[in-house]
Design a protein around this motif. Structure first.
Motif, PDB file in Angstrom:
ATOM      1  N   ILE A   1      33.386 -40.364 -31.782  1.00 34.01           N
ATOM      2  CA  ILE A   1      33.686 -41.599 -30.703  1.00 34.01           C
ATOM      3  C   ILE A   1      34.366 -40.914 -29.708  1.00 34.01           C
ATOM      4  O   ILE A   1      34.232 -41.077 -28.771  1.00 34.01           O
ATOM      5  N   TYR A   2      35.180 -40.003 -30.033  1.00 38.36           N
ATOM      6  CA  TYR A   2      36.129 -39.088 -29.028  1.00 38.36           C
ATOM      7  C   TYR A   2      34.903 -38.192 -28.230  1.00 38.36           C
ATOM      8  O   TYR A   2      35.174 -38.383 -27.143  1.00 38.36           O
ATOM      9  N   GLN A   3      34.087 -37.699 -28.623  1.00 41.57           N
ATOM     10  CA  GLN A   3      33.046 -36.884 -27.992  1.00 41.57           C
ATOM     11  C   GLN A   3      32.120 -37.816 -27.196  1.00 41.57           C
ATOM     12  O   GLN A   3      32.023 -37.544 -25.843  1.00 41.57           O
ATOM     13  N   ARG A   4      31.937 -38.958 -27.455  1.00 39.49           N
ATOM     14  CA  ARG A   4      31.057 -39.926 -26.726  1.00 39.49           C
ATOM     15  C   ARG A   4      32.158 -40.152 -25.481  1.00 39.49           C
ATOM     16  O   ARG A   4      31.559 -40.302 -24.320  1.00 39.49           O
ATOM     17  N   TYR A   5      33.300 -40.400 -25.735  1.00 41.29           N
ATOM     18  CA  TYR A   5      34.451 -40.922 -24.858  1.00 41.29           C
ATOM     19  C   TYR A   5      34.307 -40.078 -23.729  1.00 41.29           C
ATOM     20  O   TYR A   5      34.382 -40.426 -22.484  1.00 41.29           O
ATOM     21  N   LYS A   6      34.565 -38.796 -24.316  1.00 42.16           N
ATOM     22  CA  LYS A   6      34.708 -37.694 -23.426  1.00 42.16           C
ATOM     23  C   LYS A   6      33.674 -37.581 -22.334  1.00 42.16           C
ATOM     24  O   LYS A   6      33.755 -37.162 -21.229  1.00 42.16           O
ATOM     25  N   LYS A   7      32.324 -37.480 -23.027  1.00 43.02           N
ATOM     26  CA  LYS A   7      30.986 -37.354 -22.072  1.00 43.02           C
ATOM     27  C   LYS A   7      30.812 -38.390 -21.292  1.00 43.02           C
ATOM     28  O   LYS A   7      30.437 -38.394 -20.297  1.00 43.02           O
TER      29      LYS A   7
ATOM     30  N   VAL B 129      39.266 -38.375 -50.563  1.00 44.54           N
ATOM     31  CA  VAL B 129      38.910 -37.279 -49.631  1.00 44.54           C
ATOM     32  C   VAL B 129      37.739 -37.304 -48.667  1.00 44.54           C
ATOM     33  O   VAL B 129      37.544 -37.332 -47.740  1.00 44.54           O
ATOM     34  N   LEU B 130      36.820 -38.067 -49.668  1.00 40.67           N
ATOM     35  CA  LEU B 130      35.518 -38.552 -48.868  1.00 40.67           C
ATOM     36  C   LEU B 130      35.643 -39.509 -47.903  1.00 40.67           C
ATOM     37  O   LEU B 130      35.181 -39.304 -46.511  1.00 40.67           O
ATOM     38  N   ILE B 131      36.339 -40.616 -48.005  1.00 42.90           N
ATOM     39  CA  ILE B 131      36.772 -41.616 -47.165  1.00 42.90           C
ATOM     40  C   ILE B 131      37.499 -41.102 -45.786  1.00 42.90           C
ATOM     41  O   ILE B 131      37.274 -41.228 -44.807  1.00 42.90           O
ATOM     42  N   VAL B 132      38.476 -39.905 -46.257  1.00 44.62           N
ATOM     43  CA  VAL B 132      39.282 -39.389 -44.842  1.00 44.62           C
ATOM     44  C   VAL B 132      38.250 -38.364 -44.112  1.00 44.62           C
ATOM     45  O   VAL B 132      38.634 -38.768 -43.032  1.00 44.62           O
ATOM     46  N   LEU B 133      37.368 -37.880 -44.738  1.00 40.52           N
ATOM     47  CA  LEU B 133      36.439 -37.202 -44.162  1.00 40.52           C
ATOM     48  C   LEU B 133      35.386 -37.805 -43.040  1.00 40.52           C
ATOM     49  O   LEU B 133      35.065 -37.614 -41.984  1.00 40.52           O
ATOM     50  N   VAL B 134      35.010 -39.076 -43.714  1.00 35.39           N
ATOM     51  CA  VAL B 134      34.233 -40.111 -43.068  1.00 35.39           C
ATOM     52  C   VAL B 134      34.894 -40.354 -41.722  1.00 35.39           C
ATOM     53  O   VAL B 134      34.336 -40.563 -40.581  1.00 35.39           O
ATOM     54  N   ILE B 135      36.393 -40.795 -41.884  1.00 38.78           N
ATOM     55  CA  ILE B 135      36.920 -41.254 -40.844  1.00 38.78           C
ATOM     56  C   ILE B 135      37.211 -40.410 -39.773  1.00 38.78           C
ATOM     57  O   ILE B 135      36.841 -40.643 -38.456  1.00 38.78           O
ATOM     58  N   LEU B 136      37.529 -38.872 -40.218  1.00 40.47           N
ATOM     59  CA  LEU B 136      37.603 -37.806 -39.055  1.00 40.47           C
ATOM     60  C   LEU B 136      36.602 -37.630 -38.539  1.00 40.47           C
ATOM     61  O   LEU B 136      36.372 -37.465 -37.394  1.00 40.47           O
ATOM     62  N   VAL B 137      35.219 -37.562 -39.205  1.00 40.33           N
ATOM     63  CA  VAL B 137      33.850 -37.347 -38.521  1.00 40.33           C
ATOM     64  C   VAL B 137      33.773 -38.584 -37.327  1.00 40.33           C
ATOM     65  O   VAL B 137      33.219 -38.269 -36.389  1.00 40.33           O
ATOM     66  N   ALA B 138      33.806 -39.748 -37.957  1.00 39.39           N
ATOM     67  CA  ALA B 138      33.623 -40.772 -36.806  1.00 39.39           C
ATOM     68  C   ALA B 138      34.593 -40.875 -35.859  1.00 39.39           C
ATOM     69  O   ALA B 138      34.124 -41.115 -34.651  1.00 39.39           O
ATOM     70  N   ALA B 139      36.048 -40.428 -35.922  1.00 42.22           N
ATOM     71  CA  ALA B 139      36.928 -40.441 -34.884  1.00 42.22           C
ATOM     72  C   ALA B 139      36.347 -39.527 -33.774  1.00 42.22           C
ATOM     73  O   ALA B 139      36.727 -39.355 -32.735  1.00 42.22           O
ATOM     74  N   TYR B 140      35.955 -38.065 -34.386  1.00 43.02           N
ATOM     75  CA  TYR B 140      35.664 -36.777 -33.399  1.00 43.02           C
ATOM     76  C   TYR B 140      34.324 -37.202 -32.733  1.00 43.02           C
ATOM     77  O   TYR B 140      34.346 -37.199 -31.465  1.00 43.02           O
TER      78      TYR B 140
END
Length: 316
Positions: A173-179, A160-171
């Motif tokens: 990266i997406y926000q930086r790309y969008k900005k 669960v922790l690994i999945v959460l870390v991956i989701l946070v990192a993906a979010y």
């Protein structure tokens, strides 16, 4: 006396044959006597010879025609107390239930100093191949019972922790790309409409308004002269909107491309001034003539340059 010598000769002859025969031995074997259908079987042929024996590699594969040859093992040799031992091996298999016999293998050799070919044979090898015994009345069941994996909460928490870390990192990266994408300048293509097209469109629109027919004569003349003056500014780069008629004509006389419209332009501008400043009430034919003259001024000064498409960079 002769009989005695003959006996000794026969004795030594038999002894030499026996010794010769005993100088080479071949022992064939398998690693078990019972196999299941499809099992891998190791067939081995060990040939022992004296030092004075030249051994010819036996042709074993021809004797293995009734079995399936899977692999041939690299021959190996060793020497102990003057006896040389050479081992040949094959991995074989059999795909039916039966008693299988591998016949004796012929082993050919020569005694050093003697070119005569000699041969000895290995022992035959017999083994049994059978299928798995099936109980006809027994219930059908799995080969193995299903395994029950014990629930490990620590392992689940780690996942669960690994999945959460991956989701946070993906979010992130997406926000930086969008900005970053939002801050990129946007290029817009702008088509620069030629001056004569713009002027003719404005004249046609004015003509469709029918201002002088509705009594707005002064407004009609003001708009038609403004269209032509704007055309002069764009076409000849003259400050036409700020000049009087006399000043405008002086400027046009210096423009080579305007030579053929000087007279009609002078008449056009003077008529408009009469209406705008002297409160002159022109006849309907004069109003129509003003439109025709305006279109003629534009038509006679059309540039042959192609339509320009430019890119304008804008920040979002």
């Amino acid at each position: 006396m002769v009989d005695s010598y003959l006996k000794y000769f026969i004795f030594f002859l038999l002894l030499s044959i026996k010794l010769s025969a005993q100088s080479v031995s071949a022992l064939a074997s398998v690693d078990s006597s019972d196999y299941l259908v499809g099992d891998y079987i190791t067939y081995t042929l060990e040939v022992r010879t004296d030092k004075n024996i030249d051994l010819t590699t036996p042709i074993i594969r021809d004797s293995l025609k009734n079995v399936e040859v899977i692999k041939e093992i690299e021959p190996s040799s060793k020497e102990t107390d003057g006896i040389k031992s050479t081992t040949f091996g094959y991995i074989i298999s059999y795909y039916d239930s039966a008693s299988v016999t591998i016949p004796p293998i012929a082993v050919r050799y020569k005694i050093k100093g003697n070119n005569e070919d000699k041969v000895t044979f290995s022992n035959p090898v017999t083994f049994n191949v059978h299928t798995i015994a099936i109980e006809q009345q027994a219930d059908i069941k799995d080969v193995k019972e299903p395994l029950t994996i014990p629930l490990d909460w620590k392992f689940i928490l780690l996942i669960v922790l690994i999945v959460l870390v991956i989701l946070v990192a993906a979010y992130y990266i997406y926000q930086r790309y969008k900005k970053k994408k939002a801050n990129l300048p946007v290029k817009k293509k702008i088509i620069r409409i030629p001056a004569h097209v713009r002027a003719m469109t404005a004249l046609n629109n004015l003509e469709n308004e029918k201002l002088w027919q509705k009594g707005a004569v002064k407004d009609y003349h003001s708009k038609i002269t403004e269209i032509i003056r704007s055309y002069f500014e764009e076409r000849f780069s003259l400050p036409a909107l700020e000049l009087t008629t006399a000043e405008q004509m002086q400027q046009l006389k210096r423009v080579h491309a305007a030579e053929n419209i000087l007279n009609i332009t002078n008449e056009f501008l003077n008529n408009a001034d009469l209406v705008k400043f002297a409160k002159f009430q022109p006849l309907p034919s004069v109003n129509e003539t003003m439109m025709n003259q305006a279109k003629e001024i534009v038509t006679n000064t059309i540039t042959k340059e192609p339509v320009k498409v430019e890119e304008e960079v804008q920040s979002v």
